[in-house]
Write a protein that holds these residues in place. Structure first.
Motif, PDB file in Angstrom:
ATOM      1  N   LYS A 306     -37.461  36.471   3.139  1.00  0.00           N
ATOM      2  CA  LYS A 306     -36.826  35.174   2.873  1.00  0.00           C
ATOM      3  C   LYS A 306     -35.342  35.363   2.568  1.00  0.00           C
ATOM      4  N   ASN A 309     -33.556  36.296   5.829  1.00  0.00           N
ATOM      5  CA  ASN A 309     -33.432  35.120   6.699  1.00  0.00           C
ATOM      6  C   ASN A 309     -32.334  34.187   6.211  1.00  0.00           C
ATOM      7  N   PHE A 310     -32.219  34.061   4.888  1.00  0.00           N
ATOM      8  CA  PHE A 310     -31.146  33.224   4.340  1.00  0.00           C
ATOM      9  C   PHE A 310     -29.779  33.780   4.726  1.00  0.00           C
ATOM     10  N   LYS A 312     -29.038  35.753   7.175  1.00  0.00           N
ATOM     11  CA  LYS A 312     -28.846  35.609   8.623  1.00  0.00           C
ATOM     12  C   LYS A 312     -28.481  34.176   8.994  1.00  0.00           C
ATOM     13  N   SER A 313     -29.029  33.210   8.259  1.00  0.00           N
ATOM     14  CA  SER A 313     -28.744  31.802   8.569  1.00  0.00           C
ATOM     15  C   SER A 313     -27.277  31.461   8.338  1.00  0.00           C
ATOM     16  N   GLY A 315     -24.875  33.546   9.041  1.00  0.00           N
ATOM     17  CA  GLY A 315     -24.327  34.017  10.310  1.00  0.00           C
ATOM     18  C   GLY A 315     -22.914  34.530  10.298  1.00  0.00           C
TER      19      GLY A 315
END
Length: 342
Positions: A306, A309-310, A312-313, A315
């Protein structure tokens, strides 16, 4: 503590220590997460809901392909599909468009007599449409609605019916009636988490102060079964985040997690609320706290995924992504048993 990678479908038996670490971290980096098993009750509920949506979609497509224009057209349709609340309600709406309120009422009565008893949801839909009709055209409106509602209570699930009436009062901005109804609902359904949450949500939308909300929460906790209390408190915190008082929701989550620090589901929901607000520093601080906990490997794996993913979001910060990956690797290394030096 067992290795984080143990039990994963992608791990082959006999892998050495380095393979364990790299495989686990690869899964974390990919962000793949196994779906939790759903209970039979949940699956049946979802299947039933999906079936209802499919039937409704089919009925709507049928109407679009051969759009009924007159009451005679609808008469043919209700003869061919007598248990379809969708068609009966469309028939009522068409008559109301023609300013024929009495005929619309008559169609509602016919529908309630025609739909077979076991089609409870279909009957409920018609009752709800009926008291919505009276809310618009009844005279006096309040009495007309109550009369239909009291009749419906003899045949329908009372909680669903009360919730439908509440939704109508809120939609039409009859807030005093909604407030009175909620008082009755919390007495009649005092062990229902959903009803107490409706009470909380309504109060928050009305801008009630912290003490008012606290009083409702305390009343709810006295009434709800113990097994429902954590769900109620966490859902209340979510509502506070969504209704503009995130500091109260934050405090509530902190209190819950102080008592249940190993509840990954609660940490995840808490993180979701902070992510929705978007304060990156607050979110990262919370992730740093939770990934320093001592939890079972699968739970830690979920939290690292999690976190990754955060990042990576966002970016834009490869260094941050690498830091999270490195932290995951360090966790895996620390949780694996030491190799014997020979």
């Amino acid at each position: 503590m067992q290795p984080l990678s143990r039990g994963m479908a992608t791990e082959s038996e006999g892998s050495d220590l380095e393979d364990n670490i790299s495989n686990t971290c690869l899964e974390i980096a990919n962000g793949t997460e196994a779906n939790a098993k759903k209970s039979d009750k949940q699956l049946k509920k979802e299947a039933r809901k999906q079936r209802e949506l499919e039937i409704s979609a089919m009925e709507e497509r049928a109407l679009q392909e051969d759009i009924p224009q007159t009451p005679d057209d609808f008469e043919k349709l209700v003869r061919s599909s007598p248990n379809s609340s969708f068609i009966w309600i469309k028939y009522m709406a068409t008559l109301l468009d023609l300013a024929d309120v009495e005929k619309a009422r008559a169609v509602a009565e016919r529908a309630l007599k025609t739909i077979i008893p076991r089609e409870e949801e279909e009957k409920l839909n018609v009752w709800v449409a009926y008291f919505n009709l009276e809310n618009e055209y009844g005279s006096p409106r309040e009495d007309a609605v109550k009369k239909v509602f009291q009749r419906a209570l003899q045949y329908c699930d009372p909680k669903k019916l009360h919730l439908a009436l509440l939704a109508m009062y809120e939609r039409t901005e009859q807030y005093e009636l909604a407030d009175e109804l909620l008082d009755r609902m919390t007495k009649r359904f005092k062990t229902s988490c959903k009803i107490w949450l409706c009470r909380i949500q309504f109060a928050l939308k009305q801008g009630k102060d912290v003490e008012y909300i606290k009083a409702i929460v305390n009343r709810a906790l006295l009434s709800l079964p113990h097994r429902k209390r954590i769900k109620f408190l966490s859902q209340t915190a979510i509502l506070e985040f969504k209704c503009g008082v995130p500091e109260e929701g934050r405090s509530r989550f902190e209190l819950i997690l102080r008592e249940y620090p190993k509840r990954t589901d609660l940490w995840s929901v808490y993180l979701d609320q902070e992510i929705r607000l978007g304060d990156v520093e607050v979110i990262r601080a919370l992730f740093e706290r939770v990934t320093c906990l001592t939890l079972p490997p699968k739970k830690m794996q979920f939290l690292f995924k999690k976190y990754l993913n955060f990042e990576k979001s966002l970016g834009k910060d490869n260094e941050r992504i690498q830091l999270v990956q490195q932290k995951a690797i360090e966790y895996v290394q620390s949780s694996l048993p030491s190799q014997d030096n020979s």
